[in-house]
Scaffold this motif. Structure first.
Motif, PDB file in Angstrom:
ATOM      1  N   LEU A 124      11.121   4.352  -1.248  1.00 15.92           N
ATOM      2  CA  LEU A 124       9.654   4.776  -0.663  1.00 15.92           C
ATOM      3  C   LEU A 124       8.820   4.783  -1.806  1.00 15.92           C
ATOM      4  O   LEU A 124       7.591   4.836  -1.536  1.00 15.92           O
ATOM      5  N   GLY A 125       9.146   5.009  -3.206  1.00 16.52           N
ATOM      6  CA  GLY A 125       8.286   5.268  -4.165  1.00 16.52           C
ATOM      7  C   GLY A 125       7.563   6.660  -3.921  1.00 16.52           C
ATOM      8  O   GLY A 125       6.673   7.117  -4.525  1.00 16.52           O
ATOM      9  N   SER A 126       8.612   7.600  -3.413  1.00 15.91           N
ATOM     10  CA  SER A 126       8.133   8.859  -2.693  1.00 15.91           C
ATOM     11  C   SER A 126       7.792   9.881  -4.163  1.00 15.91           C
ATOM     12  O   SER A 126       8.795   9.750  -4.992  1.00 15.91           O
ATOM     13  N   PRO A 127       6.895  10.721  -4.119  1.00 15.33           N
ATOM     14  CA  PRO A 127       6.753  11.649  -5.370  1.00 15.33           C
ATOM     15  C   PRO A 127       7.834  12.834  -5.201  1.00 15.33           C
ATOM     16  O   PRO A 127       7.690  13.593  -6.221  1.00 15.33           O
ATOM     17  N   TYR A 128       8.292  13.013  -4.070  1.00 12.55           N
ATOM     18  CA  TYR A 128       8.916  14.181  -3.667  1.00 12.55           C
ATOM     19  C   TYR A 128      10.130  14.189  -4.566  1.00 12.55           C
ATOM     20  O   TYR A 128      10.990  13.386  -4.565  1.00 12.55           O
ATOM     21  N   ALA A 129      10.264  15.434  -5.083  1.00  9.97           N
ATOM     22  CA  ALA A 129      11.698  15.659  -5.988  1.00  9.97           C
ATOM     23  C   ALA A 129      12.169  16.741  -6.094  1.00  9.97           C
ATOM     24  O   ALA A 129      11.520  17.787  -6.336  1.00  9.97           O
ATOM     25  N   ASN A 130      13.299  16.998  -5.372  1.00  5.41           N
ATOM     26  CA  ASN A 130      13.767  18.303  -5.387  1.00  5.41           C
ATOM     27  C   ASN A 130      15.020  18.274  -6.048  1.00  5.41           C
ATOM     28  O   ASN A 130      16.325  17.633  -5.842  1.00  5.41           O
ATOM     29  N   GLY A 131      15.172  19.203  -7.110  1.00  2.00           N
ATOM     30  CA  GLY A 131      16.377  19.142  -8.045  1.00  2.00           C
ATOM     31  C   GLY A 131      17.699  19.531  -7.606  1.00  2.00           C
ATOM     32  O   GLY A 131      18.378  18.891  -8.149  1.00  2.00           O
ATOM     33  N   THR A 132      17.674  20.593  -6.780  1.00  2.00           N
ATOM     34  CA  THR A 132      18.875  20.745  -6.132  1.00  2.00           C
ATOM     35  C   THR A 132      19.525  19.511  -5.311  1.00  2.00           C
ATOM     36  O   THR A 132      20.795  19.408  -5.619  1.00  2.00           O
ATOM     37  N   ILE A 133      18.615  18.782  -4.751  1.00  2.00           N
ATOM     38  CA  ILE A 133      19.322  17.522  -3.927  1.00  2.00           C
ATOM     39  C   ILE A 133      19.662  16.544  -5.035  1.00  2.00           C
ATOM     40  O   ILE A 133      20.844  16.033  -5.156  1.00  2.00           O
ATOM     41  N   ARG A 134      18.712  16.349  -6.008  1.00  2.00           N
ATOM     42  CA  ARG A 134      19.035  15.129  -6.952  1.00  2.00           C
ATOM     43  C   ARG A 134      20.269  15.603  -8.000  1.00  2.00           C
ATOM     44  O   ARG A 134      20.922  14.786  -8.232  1.00  2.00           O
ATOM     45  N   ALA A 192       0.921  -1.302   0.024  1.00  6.32           N
ATOM     46  CA  ALA A 192      -0.002   0.012  -0.028  1.00  6.32           C
ATOM     47  C   ALA A 192       0.855   1.422   0.238  1.00  6.32           C
ATOM     48  O   ALA A 192       0.452   2.295  -0.645  1.00  6.32           O
ATOM     49  N   GLU A 193       2.008   1.212   0.955  1.00  3.58           N
ATOM     50  CA  GLU A 193       2.853   2.324   0.869  1.00  3.58           C
ATOM     51  C   GLU A 193       3.528   2.797  -0.507  1.00  3.58           C
ATOM     52  O   GLU A 193       3.497   3.757  -1.003  1.00  3.58           O
ATOM     53  N   LEU A 194       3.713   1.629  -1.190  1.00  6.02           N
ATOM     54  CA  LEU A 194       4.731   1.803  -2.539  1.00  6.02           C
ATOM     55  C   LEU A 194       3.555   2.235  -3.565  1.00  6.02           C
ATOM     56  O   LEU A 194       3.755   2.664  -4.443  1.00  6.02           O
ATOM     57  N   ASP A 195       2.330   1.932  -3.436  1.00  2.00           N
ATOM     58  CA  ASP A 195       1.061   2.027  -4.465  1.00  2.00           C
ATOM     59  C   ASP A 195       0.673   3.481  -3.968  1.00  2.00           C
ATOM     60  O   ASP A 195      -0.441   4.145  -4.781  1.00  2.00           O
ATOM     61  N   GLY A 196       1.187   4.231  -3.153  1.00  2.00           N
ATOM     62  CA  GLY A 196       0.701   5.806  -2.721  1.00  2.00           C
ATOM     63  C   GLY A 196      -0.694   5.617  -2.224  1.00  2.00           C
ATOM     64  O   GLY A 196      -1.208   6.760  -2.060  1.00  2.00           O
ATOM     65  N   LYS A 197      -1.117   4.581  -1.164  1.00  3.61           N
ATOM     66  CA  LYS A 197      -2.408   4.751  -0.893  1.00  3.61           C
ATOM     67  C   LYS A 197      -1.993   5.425   0.582  1.00  3.61           C
ATOM     68  O   LYS A 197      -3.577   5.459   1.053  1.00  3.61           O
ATOM     69  N   TYR A 198      -1.197   5.467   1.266  1.00  5.60           N
ATOM     70  CA  TYR A 198      -1.104   6.073   2.711  1.00  5.60           C
ATOM     71  C   TYR A 198      -0.597   7.424   2.238  1.00  5.60           C
ATOM     72  O   TYR A 198       0.315   7.906   1.704  1.00  5.60           O
ATOM     73  N   ASP A 199      -1.273   8.557   3.071  1.00  8.87           N
ATOM     74  CA  ASP A 199      -0.829   9.900   3.358  1.00  8.87           C
ATOM     75  C   ASP A 199       0.420   9.964   4.048  1.00  8.87           C
ATOM     76  O   ASP A 199       1.342  10.806   3.892  1.00  8.87           O
ATOM     77  N   VAL A 200       0.353   9.157   5.225  1.00 11.39           N
ATOM     78  CA  VAL A 200       1.359   9.312   6.252  1.00 11.39           C
ATOM     79  C   VAL A 200       1.738   7.776   6.792  1.00 11.39           C
ATOM     80  O   VAL A 200       0.525   7.131   6.947  1.00 11.39           O
ATOM     81  N   TYR A 201       2.834   7.518   6.856  1.00 14.61           N
ATOM     82  CA  TYR A 201       3.084   6.018   7.226  1.00 14.61           C
ATOM     83  C   TYR A 201       4.386   5.834   7.908  1.00 14.61           C
ATOM     84  O   TYR A 201       5.401   7.035   7.897  1.00 14.61           O
ATOM     85  N   GLY A 202       4.801   4.996   8.693  1.00  8.70           N
ATOM     86  CA  GLY A 202       5.969   4.877   9.805  1.00  8.70           C
ATOM     87  C   GLY A 202       6.585   3.913   9.065  1.00  8.70           C
ATOM     88  O   GLY A 202       6.290   2.664   8.844  1.00  8.70           O
ATOM     89  N   MET A 203       7.941   4.240   8.897  1.00  8.05           N
ATOM     90  CA  MET A 203       8.952   3.262   8.454  1.00  8.05           C
ATOM     91  C   MET A 203      10.228   3.007   9.232  1.00  8.05           C
ATOM     92  O   MET A 203      10.580   4.105   9.752  1.00  8.05           O
ATOM     93  N   GLY A 204      11.042   2.307   9.231  1.00  9.78           N
ATOM     94  CA  GLY A 204      12.311   1.834   9.628  1.00  9.78           C
ATOM     95  C   GLY A 204      13.480   1.807   8.767  1.00  9.78           C
ATOM     96  O   GLY A 204      13.023   1.616   7.628  1.00  9.78           O
ATOM     97  N   TRP A 205      14.740   2.078   9.260  1.00  9.17           N
ATOM     98  CA  TRP A 205      15.674   1.995   8.128  1.00  9.17           C
ATOM     99  C   TRP A 205      17.044   1.842   8.679  1.00  9.17           C
ATOM    100  O   TRP A 205      17.309   2.151   9.757  1.00  9.17           O
ATOM    101  N   PHE A 206      17.573   0.341   8.130  1.00  6.84           N
ATOM    102  CA  PHE A 206      19.087   0.203   8.705  1.00  6.84           C
ATOM    103  C   PHE A 206      19.678   0.614   7.298  1.00  6.84           C
ATOM    104  O   PHE A 206      19.264   0.380   6.249  1.00  6.84           O
ATOM    105  N   PRO A 207      21.052   1.021   7.379  1.00 14.80           N
ATOM    106  CA  PRO A 207      21.870   1.622   6.202  1.00 14.80           C
ATOM    107  C   PRO A 207      22.143   0.537   5.397  1.00 14.80           C
ATOM    108  O   PRO A 207      22.679  -0.645   5.679  1.00 14.80           O
ATOM    109  N   ASP A 208      22.189   0.950   3.960  1.00 14.34           N
ATOM    110  CA  ASP A 208      22.705  -0.037   3.092  1.00 14.34           C
ATOM    111  C   ASP A 208      24.320  -0.351   3.337  1.00 14.34           C
ATOM    112  O   ASP A 208      24.907  -1.139   3.272  1.00 14.34           O
ATOM    113  N   PHE A 209      24.822   0.845   3.867  1.00 14.94           N
ATOM    114  CA  PHE A 209      26.315   0.894   4.251  1.00 14.94           C
ATOM    115  C   PHE A 209      26.388   2.228   5.032  1.00 14.94           C
ATOM    116  O   PHE A 209      25.574   2.976   5.157  1.00 14.94           O
TER     117      PHE A 209
END
Length: 535
Positions: A452-462, A418-435
């Motif tokens: 996250l499949g997040s739609p957020y896109a910031n050009g300066t960051i990317r 559901a999270e990847l399909d964008g069905k949640y407005d707000v969701y809790g996630m945990g993360w362990f680093p890839d490295f």
């Protein structure tokens, strides 16, 4: 060793000589019974998740920890979990240019898969290209996004040509995503369904499965293994439990030798102050983080002002105190404390919780309060305390009068889909680093094809800051770009960091190597476990 909590710093390996008296490293598990290790990680095969243990698909800490025992990578992290990667299946690896765009690895001589088949440079190229070609919806392929082409020279040399400078590339080659697989067992353009794993790591794997769920994973020492690791046992059984309570009871009865993630805060407190007979608890610093993710494209949190108001209201100190106690610390950035480049961007931006400031933020954006929303969490993936955590978050937000919050829990498979399909407005996630690098706490959530499949896109960051920090082999020099990213995240709030956790392992006192079972990067190092006489 007496039954006290043993507290270790991040660089656990520095204490190894002191702890050696707790049992001989050569006595562990050799010719004896398998060492049983408990976990609440659940491995399920489904239509949506057909290949939990395929390196081209797996992208969660539990599945990665299975793969680290069985599938070898060119590089690996030191046993402490921190520092620079070291050669594993490779004899050597090095950037052959000054711009971090050409990386050359030479394989060990006579390297073999567990089946006895020889490993060549062509197998490495096949494995890497396969991940990049399949592009599984777990988005794990994004770890290899800086590769342009993979070249081989002879049977042992592999050359990676990168499309952009990437000083973090050696770390990525140490992740299971870059695991070497046999082309005879893994199709070039399709995932390997089910739970079979074939590689050249320290162990082979046999999964015991019931109703498409793994109940036990048996690791048996691989006689053909060549690499950095020195297994101190012949067999490990990784047993999956429905919850921490059942896992703890098995440990206390002696039916289980070691208990790993995820222990409950109540168990940790009990084992710290009044441990069961013959049970030891090991505590170490960790890099696990928890955060709220937002669907910034739609719904109740589309407006940045709503997300900012939430950041202004949530009291991390109160949350940690009520739910996790001393097992966690408040977190004010996606990058945890202890990682080069970390800064408290959210605290710098918002300070202490302030309802009046949050209300002013909403009024300034012409948003009528209370803002109605549902916070979603997973009931079975991050431990039993998750529900209580979201109850506290609900109470904090509702008490402000600015929000009308409900909470809803789902099992991980349902939640993740559901999270990847964008069905949640707000969701809790945990993360362990890839490295263990700040890039691994930022790019996976902010770059394109993010996990996250997040739609957020910031050009300066990317387009500017992520490429800039990856150009810097000196990660202190990279800190300037990394901190700018954290500041933008605190301003835009595509995610809201909550807390950073410590790591705990409980074990029977005749098991040795427990202090090295989990590295600071949460790598499960089952090869370190043995049996011996505790003092």
């Amino acid at each position: 060793m007496n039954r006290k909590t043993l507290v270790l710093p991040a660089v656990v390996g520095l204490l190894a000589p002191v702890l050696a008296a707790c049992g001989g490293s050569d006595s562990g598990g050799k010719g004896g019974d398998a060492i049983s290790v408990g976990t609440t990680d659940r491995f399920t095969a489904s239509k949506k998740v057909p290949a939990p243990f395929d390196p081209a698909y797996a992208y969660d800490v539990g599945s990665w920890n299975v793969l680290r025992q069985t599938v070898q990578t060119l590089m690996t992290m030191p046993r402490s979990g921190s520092g620079d990667p070291v050669p594993e299946a490779a004899e050597s690896c090095i950037f052959s240019d000054n711009g971090s765009e050409r990386y050359v690895c030479t394989l060990r001589k006579d390297l073999k898969f567990a089946s006895g088949d020889p490993i060549t440079a062509a197998d490495v190229k096949y494995s890497i290209d396969r991940v990049r070609s399949i592009k599984a919806d777990s988005m794990v392929y994004s770890l290899l996004s800086t590769i342009d082409t993979v070249e081989t020279q002879g049977a042992r040399k592999v050359i990676f040509h990168l499309n952009t400078p990437d000083a973090t590339f050696p770390y990525k080659l140490a992740t299971p995503t870059a695991g070497i697989v046999n082309p005879d067992d893994y199709s070039k353009d399709a995932l390997r369904n089910g739970f079979e794993v074939d590689g050249s790591g320290p162990y082979t794997l046999q999964a015991e499965v019931k109703d498409n769920v793994v109940v036990k994973t048996v690791f048996t020492k691989n006689p053909n293994y060549q690499g950095q690791l020195k297994p101190k046992n012949d067999k490990i059984e990784l047993v999956s439990f429905d919850g921490a309570d059942a896992m703890g009871k098995a440990l206390e009865k002696g039916d289980l030798d070691v208990m790993t993630r995820a222990m409950s805060p109540e168990q940790i407190n009990t084992y710290s102050t009044n441990p069961p007979k013959n049970v030891n608890l090991v505590e170490s610093s960790g890099m696990e983080i928890r955060f709220l993710g937002f669907n910034t494209a739609t719904g109740s949190v589309k407006s940045k002002a709503v997300r900012q108001a939430m950041a202004q209201v949530i009291d991390r100190g109160d949350l940690v105190a009520k739910v996790y106690g001393t097992t966690a610390d408040p977190l004010y950035s996606l990058v945890p404390a202890g990682i080069t480049g970390h800064q408290n961007s959210f605290f710098n931006r918002y300070g202490d919780p302030d309802k009046a400031k949050a209300a002013a933020t909403l009024r300034g954006a012409d948003i009528t309060s209370p803002v109605k929303m549902t916070l979603h969490y997973t009931t079975d993936h991050y431990g039993s305390a998750t529900k209580k955590e979201f109850e506290v978050l609900k109470d904090q937000l509702n008490a402000s009068g600015l929000f009308d919050v409900d909470i809803k829990g789902d099992i991980w498979d349902t939640f993740r889909d559901a999270e990847l399909d964008g069905k949640y407005d707000v969701y809790g996630m945990g993360w362990f680093p890839d490295f263990p690098d700040a890039d691994s706490f930022l790019a996976p959530f902010l770059d394109k094809d993010n996990t996250l499949g997040s739609p957020y896109a910031n050009g300066t960051i990317r387009n500017q800051l992520i490429p800039a920090e990856r150009r810097e082999a000196d990660r202190l020099t990279a800190s300037k770009s990394l901190q700018q990213i954290q500041n933008i995240v605190a301003e835009d709030v595509p995610t809201l960091p909550l807390w950073q956790g410590k790591q705990y392992v409980a074990a029977r006192d005749d098991v040795t190597g427990v202090e090295r079972t989990l590295s600071s990067s949460a790598v499960l190092q089952l090869w370190e476990l043995g049996r011996g006489i505790s003092e």
